[in-house]
Design an enzyme around this catalytic site. Structure first.
Site, PDB file in Angstrom:
ATOM      1  N   ASP A  83       0.749  -1.218  -0.006  1.00  0.00           N
ATOM      2  CA  ASP A  83       0.026   0.123   0.004  1.00  0.00           C
ATOM      3  C   ASP A  83       0.972   1.176   0.063  1.00  0.00           C
ATOM      4  OD1 ASP A  83      -1.963   1.850   0.312  1.00  0.00           O
ATOM      5  OD2 ASP A  83      -3.196   0.795   1.793  1.00  0.00           O
ATOM      6  N   ASP A  94      -3.488   7.558  -3.395  1.00  0.00           N
ATOM      7  CA  ASP A  94      -3.238   6.125  -2.380  1.00  0.00           C
ATOM      8  C   ASP A  94      -3.649   4.893  -3.074  1.00  0.00           C
ATOM      9  OD1 ASP A  94      -3.761   4.424  -0.151  1.00  0.00           O
ATOM     10  OD2 ASP A  94      -5.385   5.353   0.835  1.00  0.00           O
ATOM     11  N   HIS A 156     -12.300   5.945   1.652  1.00  0.00           N
ATOM     12  CA  HIS A 156     -12.232   6.987   2.115  1.00  0.00           C
ATOM     13  C   HIS A 156     -12.116   8.402   1.210  1.00  0.00           C
ATOM     14  CE1 HIS A 156      -7.702   6.842   2.106  1.00  0.00           C
ATOM     15  NE2 HIS A 156      -8.048   5.459   2.072  1.00  0.00           N
ATOM     16  N   HIS A 164      -7.743  10.564   5.723  1.00  0.00           N
ATOM     17  CA  HIS A 164      -9.258  10.155   6.043  1.00  0.00           C
ATOM     18  C   HIS A 164      -9.827  11.370   6.114  1.00  0.00           C
ATOM     19  CE1 HIS A 164      -8.918   5.699   6.197  1.00  0.00           C
ATOM     20  NE2 HIS A 164      -7.633   6.135   6.461  1.00  0.00           N
ATOM     21  N   GLU A 188     -11.176   0.882  -1.862  1.00  0.00           N
ATOM     22  CA  GLU A 188     -10.199  -0.216  -1.392  1.00  0.00           C
ATOM     23  C   GLU A 188     -10.707  -1.323  -0.876  1.00  0.00           C
ATOM     24  OE1 GLU A 188      -7.350   0.650   2.020  1.00  0.00           O
ATOM     25  OE2 GLU A 188      -8.214   2.728   1.998  1.00  0.00           O
ATOM     26  N   GLU A 280      -6.491  -1.114  -4.503  1.00  0.00           N
ATOM     27  CA  GLU A 280      -6.814   0.239  -4.224  1.00  0.00           C
ATOM     28  C   GLU A 280      -6.644   1.313  -5.332  1.00  0.00           C
ATOM     29  OE1 GLU A 280      -4.970   2.086  -0.598  1.00  0.00           O
ATOM     30  OE2 GLU A 280      -6.647   3.484  -0.603  1.00  0.00           O
TER      31      GLU A 280
END
Ligand code: MN
Ligand code: MN
Length: 294
Positions: A83, A94, A156, A164, A188, A280
């Site tokens: 990640d 992300d 998010h 977040h 994700e 993700e």
């Protein structure tokens, strides 16, 4: 989102793509997790980005929040989730993917289920769609493959220097009538052969700044200034602080944590101890959907 913000999101996304490509090339079974994380983080900087959080390398039942410590000896194995977060002036990309490092059919199926769920979720996402519809599409794909989504992990909204922010994107139909608004989001899905719930595991060595307070320890004050300047409200890790300030910093980190100046994330572990896969991407939602990390 104004033009400059969108440009920064795109730039971060482009670097994220490169970093993922690089990660896919260098990660082999039994390579040192510490070396992998440091190489990817170095690559991100070479490409002109900054890490939005430490590279997460979570194995098997650990779903998320494992980053190597400064003296980590763990090796890459099993079902590995990578990640990666990049930011340009606080605008974040992300992205995550999973690798099967033991050549197991079940791992491959778990990985595929997440990838398909992510594609389906991106297809479902558009401005004003209910976020529960996105969750429903993820749930459908993962259960069709014979697995469970992890219900207490979610995508998010992203904000400037905020991982977040605002809305969460569920990995199942949570009946939430809230609609997707304009903005940047990470989607994700996580798939598991287990229950589909994570619990807090061991401490991760990943921290975030909570609140600036007075502290007597000189080194702690120096570290606090550094954190505020370098990471602001984004996560950082023990490994980065030790690299900058030597292992003397470990005691100061403890003092800062005790004083409530920083807080530490826990590793997130699948409750029934079963394997977890993750995929993700980051998307920009306006009148259209743009995937920045693909
Ligand atoms: Mn991520
Ligand atoms: Mn995320």
């Amino acid at each position: 989102m104004n033009k400059q913000e969108i440009e920064n999101y795109r730039k971060a996304g482009k670097i994220a793509k490169e970093a993922v490509k690089f990660a896919r090339e260098i990660i082999k079974k039994d390579s040192n997790l510490l070396e992998i994380a440091e190489k990817i983080e170095k690559k991100i900087e070479e490409l002109g980005g900054k890490c939005a959080f430490p590279v997460n390398l979570s194995i098997n039942e650990i779903a998320a929040h494992y980053t190597p410590s400064s003296n980590d000896e763990k090796k890459a194995e099993g079902l590995l989730k990578i990640d990666i977060g990049i930011h340009i002036q606080g605008y974040i990309a992300d992205t995550a993917f999973s690798l099967d490092l033991e050549n197991l059919e079940e791992n491959k199926k778990l990985i595929e289920a997440c990838e398909l769920a992510l594609q389906e979720a991106i297809k479902t996402a558009k401005k004003d769609v209910r976020i529960s519809e996105i969750g429903k599409s993820i749930h459908k794909k993962i259960t069709e493959a014979g697995f469970s989504p992890i219900r207490n992990l979610s995508g998010h909204q992203l904000g400037n220097y905020l991982i977040h922010a605002g809305l969460t994107i569920p990995n199942y139909d949570n009946n939430n009538p809230v609609k997707l608004e304009e903005g940047a989001y990470a989607i994700e899905p996580f798939a598991t052969t287990g229950e589909g719930v994570v619990r807090d595991g061991a401490k991760s060595g990943i921290y975030r700044l909570e609140e600036r307070k007075a502290i007597r320890d000189n080194l702690a004050r120096e570290i606090l200034n550094f954190i505020e300047k370098e990471y602001k409200t984004l996560p950082f890790c023990e490994r980065w602080i030790v690299k900058k300030f030597s292992s003397r910093a470990l005691m100061s980190l403890r003092l800062m944590e005790q004083a409530g100046i920083i807080s530490q994330y826990s590793q997130l572990v699948e409750k029934s101890g079963k394997k977890v896969s993750q995929a993700e991407h980051t998307i920009l939602v306006s009148d259209k959907i743009e995937v920045t990390t693909n």
